[in-house]
Enzyme design. Structure first.
Site, PDB file in Angstrom:
ATOM      1  N   HIS A 154      -7.471  -5.779   0.147  1.00  0.00           N
ATOM      2  CA  HIS A 154      -6.391  -4.803   0.292  1.00  0.00           C
ATOM      3  C   HIS A 154      -5.589  -4.996   1.568  1.00  0.00           C
ATOM      4  O   HIS A 154      -4.390  -4.734   1.589  1.00  0.00           O
ATOM      5  CB  HIS A 154      -6.957  -3.374   0.291  1.00  0.00           C
ATOM      6  CG  HIS A 154      -5.897  -2.316   0.451  1.00  0.00           C
ATOM      7  ND1 HIS A 154      -5.044  -1.967  -0.575  1.00  0.00           N
ATOM      8  CD2 HIS A 154      -5.537  -1.553   1.520  1.00  0.00           C
ATOM      9  CE1 HIS A 154      -4.212  -1.037  -0.150  1.00  0.00           C
ATOM     10  NE2 HIS A 154      -4.481  -0.757   1.110  1.00  0.00           N
ATOM     11  N   ASP A 160      -9.430  -5.691  -4.242  1.00  0.00           N
ATOM     12  CA  ASP A 160      -8.869  -4.572  -3.484  1.00  0.00           C
ATOM     13  C   ASP A 160      -9.886  -3.443  -3.582  1.00  0.00           C
ATOM     14  O   ASP A 160     -10.033  -2.809  -4.626  1.00  0.00           O
ATOM     15  CB  ASP A 160      -7.522  -4.150  -4.067  1.00  0.00           C
ATOM     16  CG  ASP A 160      -6.794  -3.156  -3.185  1.00  0.00           C
ATOM     17  OD1 ASP A 160      -7.477  -2.286  -2.596  1.00  0.00           O
ATOM     18  OD2 ASP A 160      -5.565  -3.242  -3.066  1.00  0.00           O
ATOM     19  N   SER A 180       0.834  -1.196   0.000  1.00  0.00           N
ATOM     20  CA  SER A 180       0.000   0.000   0.000  1.00  0.00           C
ATOM     21  C   SER A 180       0.875   1.255   0.000  1.00  0.00           C
ATOM     22  O   SER A 180       1.653   1.450  -0.929  1.00  0.00           O
ATOM     23  CB  SER A 180      -0.966  -0.047   1.193  1.00  0.00           C
ATOM     24  OG  SER A 180      -1.990   0.907   1.054  1.00  0.00           O
TER      25      SER A 180
END
Length: 307
Positions: A285, A257, A114
């Site tokens: 995610h 995600d 991320s």
């Protein structure tokens, strides 16, 4: 009687505070410093412990010198006023290089999840001599696009699919949380993990809650921890420099995600020279608490960093 087989274990180094780039960052290493270095960078509002010790040890057992660390505004690392971080992802890339300096490492493989993947891209762009390969998981090539995609406004609206409506609902939910109340904050973190979990994941509420307790109790300033990374990401743009990334790059992304849809990964794969994309069916995610994904990550990372 046969002697019991000796079990080799990698050394787990003491946590330390690294001074670099005007901040202090908590860091920890696993394994033999003479092995190729692998720096793990976590995402927004997540501490280095999102990379479990067992995962780090497995990578170290495979012959990597593994380092995890807390970004600024995370855990006991230096914090900035809530809502006014005054830094960008580029600054956090400089922090990552400073961690390598502290361990005496010239070049490292770098894996980022991320926001950590955004930091990794910026290391590859601005410090190309310090990175051997990049592993980008659940990330984006343009932090500034996330808010505009969600709102449908701004120069990059339409460049990427908007986050799922469940993310808008999550943001509304989080806005009503008193993050200074430990019990409320822990349950909110568990709720967030659940929302970000894909249909292929096995959501582990107990593990999520244990992790949340650690996050809340270790945070020097919980409000800075929860707010500043998102602001720093929104102020950061580097997509026009993806063509300058010249290290072997592996991208992994889940089909579900909800915050960074798959087109973010496809854009990186198309715009980073030679990048390879692996799509994981059913994965969301969140840096998954499902052990089967740790196996996927470990095998991919070990193979990708074998050169």
């Amino acid at each position: 009687m046969l002697a019991a087989a000796k079990i080799e274990t990698v050394p787990v180094h003491e946590e330390r505070m690294v001074r670099t780039n005007g901040v202090e960052l908590r860091a920890q290493a696993f394994g033999n410093p003479s092995d190729p270095a692998l720096l793990l960078i976590t995402g927004a509002t997540a501490s280095m412990k999102r990379w479990p010790e067992e995962f780090c040890t497995r990578l170290a057992d495979a012959g990597r010198f593994v380092i995890r660390f807390d970004n600024r505004d995370t855990g006991p690392s230096t914090t900035f006023p809530p809502g006014a971080p005054g830094y960008t992802v580029r600054d956090m890339a400089d922090d990552a290089v400073g961690v390598l300096d502290a361990y005496g490492i010239d070049r490292a493989h770098i894996a980022g999840w991320s926001m950590g993947g955004m930091i990794t891209q910026n290391v590859a762009i601005h410090h190309p001599k310090r990175i051997r390969s990049a592993f980008l998981f659940g990330t984006t090539p343009d932090g500034s696009s996330i808010g505009s995609a969600a709102s449908g406004s701004g120069k990059d609206s339409g460049a990427f699919a908007a986050p799922s409506p469940r993310i808008v609902q999550l943001l509304t939910y989080n806005a009503g949380v008193d993050w200074t109340d430990e019990a409320q904050a822990v349950e909110a973190w568990v709720h967030e993990d659940m929302v970000l979990t894909g249909p292929g994941d096995t959501f582990a509420a107990d593990l999520s809650r244990d992790n949340a307790h650690v996050l809340v109790r270790e945070a020097r300033n919980i409000l800075s921890h929860r707010t500043n990374h998102g602001i720093a990401v929104a102020m950061s743009y580097w997509r026009d420099r993806l063509k300058d990334i010249r290290v072997p790059t592996l991208i992994m992304h889940g089909t579900h995600d909800y915050i960074l849809p798959l087109d973010h990964a496809k854009a990186m794969a198309a715009e980073i020279p030679g990048a390879k994309l692996v799509v994981v069916e059913g994965m969301g995610h969140v840096l998954s608490l499902d052990s089967r994904y740790w196996d996927v990550f470990a095998r991919a990372l070990i193979a990708h960093t074998a050169h």
